[in-house]
Design an enzyme around this catalytic site. Structure first.
Site, mmCIF file in Angstrom:
data_model
loop_
_atom_site.group_PDB
_atom_site.id
_atom_site.type_symbol
_atom_site.label_atom_id
_atom_site.label_comp_id
_atom_site.label_asym_id
_atom_site.label_seq_id
_atom_site.Cartn_x
_atom_site.Cartn_y
_atom_site.Cartn_z
ATOM 1 N N ASP A 1 50.166 -70.766 39.247
ATOM 2 C CA ASP A 1 51.479 -71.320 38.929
ATOM 3 C C ASP A 1 52.087 -71.858 40.229
ATOM 4 O OD1 ASP A 1 53.120 -71.945 36.691
ATOM 5 O OD2 ASP A 1 54.586 -70.489 37.365
ATOM 6 N N ASP B 1 45.059 -71.089 37.572
ATOM 7 C CA ASP B 1 45.884 -71.448 38.754
ATOM 8 C C ASP B 1 46.870 -70.319 39.044
ATOM 9 O OD1 ASP B 1 46.985 -72.999 36.132
ATOM 10 O OD2 ASP B 1 48.617 -72.057 37.241
HETATM 11 N N1 LIG Z 1 50.711 -72.457 35.395
HETATM 12 C C1 LIG Z 1 50.709 -72.644 34.092
HETATM 13 N N2 LIG Z 1 51.857 -72.629 33.383
HETATM 14 C C2 LIG Z 1 51.827 -72.815 32.035
HETATM 15 N N3 LIG Z 1 50.723 -73.033 31.335
HETATM 16 C C3 LIG Z 1 49.559 -73.057 31.987
HETATM 17 N N4 LIG Z 1 48.308 -73.254 31.567
HETATM 18 C C4 LIG Z 1 47.489 -73.196 32.625
HETATM 19 N N5 LIG Z 1 48.195 -72.975 33.768
HETATM 20 C C5 LIG Z 1 49.492 -72.873 33.386
#
Ligand SMILES: Nc1ncnc2[nH]cnc12
Ligand SMILES: CSC[C@H]1O[C@H](OP(=O)(O)O)[C@H](O)[C@@H]1O
Length: 289
Positions: free
Chosen positions: A211, A209
């Site tokens: 974030d 992703d």
């Molecule tokens: N955006 C994110 N922040 C922290 N851990 C994650 N693991 C997968 N995506 C994450």
């Protein structure tokens, strides 16, 4: 000649490993409590392998409560020489897109509720984590990833956050401004503890992703993360299956000194050391104590 033993720590979405010869789940003892789960041992291309699901099968442990010290101590007791962490992560870079892999080589450790060292009162030691991952092992992972046709970025800074909640948008933008590339919740203190245990450590971070900084993507959502992880998990298995042939069964000393990290690290005078702690450190530091 010392034998290579590769340890794989599988993160979210990776609870098993395919293709091992003589595969068996075994209970792995540790002087530092119980590891996350039993460990899957076996062989691949003539190289001894050990697989540990970081969160346990069924995803029992949160990033804060993963028993990091027990995991590393148990892997050391099993004779593991090289650890590859395979983790999910969020991305701070447009070009590090979901589905891509990043070979992490730096960390910013923002975790605060975890035990971060095997050492302490009664046996103090300071190791360097200026270069927290092993360049030799990371290079093997890069080659394995490329051979598997994975888009793999070599080098990246991983922000380790405490979690379990994902970041606010302001935090996400701050970490991006700091020059971080990816974010996750588990590689610290794992990498620091592997260094104390004199085990080479490489981190393969699988982007799931963006974030919460990206204007065209919404907040992180576990169901999207899981969907991306399912594709990533298959790619990760492919990468791992190519590693033993690249690393080889006969181990030569690490050219970067990971396997000698404790050489000059222990500060406490022999007559001032706590015998109970020294006993607990038998696997981790018995070589120098
Ligand atoms: N955006 C994110 N922040 C922290 N851990 C994650 N693991 C997968 N995506 C994450
Ligand atoms: C399922 S998203 C958040 C979770 O996933 C990552 O775990 P791991 O590093 O073990 O793959 C991340 O660090 C969080 O713990």
């Amino acid at each position: 000649m010392m034998q290579t033993k590769i340890g794989i720590i599988g993160g979210s979405g990776i609870y098993n490993m395919d293709g091992l010869e003589d595969a068996a789940w075994v209970a792995a003892p540790s002087a530092w409590g119980s590891p996350s789960d039993d460990m899957l041992t076996g062989r691949l291309d003539g190289v001894e392998m050990v697989f540990l699901p970081r969160h346990g099968r069924g995803h029992v442990h949160s990033p804060t409560t993963v028993p990091y010290r027990a995991n590393i101590d148990a892997l050391k007791r099993l004779g593991v020489t090289d650890i590859i962490s395979v983790s999910a992560c969020g991305s701070f870079r447009e070009e590090m897109a979901p589905g891509d892999f990043v070979l992490v080589d730096q960390f910013i450790d923002r975790t605060f509720a975890r035990e971060k060292s095997f050492f302490g009162t009664g046996c103090v030691a300071h190791v360097s984590v200026a270069h927290p991952t092993c360049a030799r092992l990371s290079e093997a992972c890069a080659t394995a990833g490329r051979d598997a046709g994975i888009t793999i970025h070599t080098g990246g800074t991983y922000l380790a956050m405490e979690g379990p909640q994902f970041s606010s948008m302001a935090e996400s933008k701050l970490y991006r401004a700091w020059g971080c590339d990816v974010i996750g919740m588990t590689n610290m203190p794992e990498a620091k503890l592997a260094r104390e245990a004199e085990i080479c450590y490489a981190s393969v971070a699988m982007v799931t992703d963006y974030d919460s900084w990206h204007p065209d993507h919404g907040a992180v959502d576990v169901s999207d993360v899981i969907k991306t992880l399912q594709g990533n998990g298959t790619k990760a298995q492919d990468l791992i299956s190519r590693l033993p042939a690249l690393v080889g069964p006969e181990r030569t000393p690490c050219p970067h000194g990971c396997d000698r990290a404790l050489e000059y690290a222990v500060m406490t005078a022999p007559d001032k050391r706590d015998p109970a702690l020294v006993a607990k450190l038998d696997a981790i530091a018995g070589r120098v104590l």
